[in-house]
Design a protein around this motif. Structure first.
Motif, mmCIF file in Angstrom:
data_model
loop_
_atom_site.group_PDB
_atom_site.id
_atom_site.type_symbol
_atom_site.label_atom_id
_atom_site.label_comp_id
_atom_site.label_asym_id
_atom_site.label_seq_id
_atom_site.Cartn_x
_atom_site.Cartn_y
_atom_site.Cartn_z
ATOM 1 N N ALA A 1 0.814 -1.212 0.000
ATOM 2 C CA ALA A 1 0.000 0.000 0.000
ATOM 3 C C ALA A 1 0.854 1.271 0.000
ATOM 4 N N GLY A 2 2.175 1.115 -0.117
ATOM 5 C CA GLY A 2 3.056 2.285 -0.107
ATOM 6 C C GLY A 2 3.318 2.821 1.279
ATOM 7 N N ALA A 3 3.201 1.966 2.280
ATOM 8 C CA ALA A 3 3.386 2.384 3.674
ATOM 9 C C ALA A 3 4.507 1.578 4.312
ATOM 10 N N ASP A 4 4.890 1.985 5.527
ATOM 11 C CA ASP A 4 5.879 1.251 6.316
ATOM 12 C C ASP A 4 5.515 1.396 7.789
ATOM 13 N N PHE A 5 6.381 0.894 8.673
ATOM 14 C CA PHE A 5 6.059 0.912 10.101
ATOM 15 C C PHE A 5 5.898 2.327 10.658
ATOM 16 N N SER A 6 6.470 3.328 10.016
ATOM 17 C CA SER A 6 6.301 4.701 10.499
ATOM 18 C C SER A 6 4.866 5.187 10.320
ATOM 19 N N HIS A 7 4.078 4.490 9.512
ATOM 20 C CA HIS A 7 2.680 4.860 9.282
ATOM 21 C C HIS A 7 1.712 4.117 10.202
ATOM 22 N N VAL A 8 2.228 3.198 11.013
ATOM 23 C CA VAL A 8 1.361 2.402 11.893
ATOM 24 C C VAL A 8 0.898 3.255 13.060
#
Length: 129
Positions: free
Chosen positions: A62-69
């Motif tokens: 989805a173009g995300a990583d753990f910083s977006h959690v």
């Protein structure tokens, strides 16, 4: 809505997606520690690492990583597994200025007795500019 079920993960156990994206919001199903070939690690730390790796792959689709959690929810079957689980989670977010919210629960079991931990995540990708 968009389903997020990367080919590199084992197929879901039923009629669901590993993750769903609705606009900026991403929700993952609970991730268990099973490799595509069906291997389940015996150690809770290795299981937690595999669960979080699955989540990383879903977020990346989805173009995300753990910083977006925004939130992790973890489930373990034994009280003594709190510390190994938290060590894995904490290492993944240690460098983030804002840590995600987190809940950790003890449950009686999962779909297979070999599973010791399950993790799900709620994330939000930044708005497109």
């Amino acid at each position: 809505m968009k389903g997020l079920t990367p080919d590199s993960l084992p197929a879901p156990f039923g009629a669901y997606e590993h993750g769903v994206q609705a606009g900026q919001l991403i929700v993952t199903s609970g991730q268990l520690a099973m490799s595509p070939d069906g291997r389940i690690p015996a150690d809770v730390r290795e299981q937690a690492e595999m669960c979080f790796e699955n989540i990383r792959v879903i977020l990346a689709e989805a173009g995300a990583d753990f910083s977006h959690v925004m939130r992790f929810t973890g489930y373990v079957t034994r009280r003594e597994d709190f510390a190994p689980y938290m060590a894995v989670r904490d290492a993944l977010v240690r460098a983030h200025a804002v840590k995600p919210a987190s809940t950790l629960l003890i449950v009686t079991g999962f779909t297979k007795p070999e599973f010791l931990v399950e993790v799900e995540a709620l994330a939000m990708v930044p708005a497109a500019r």
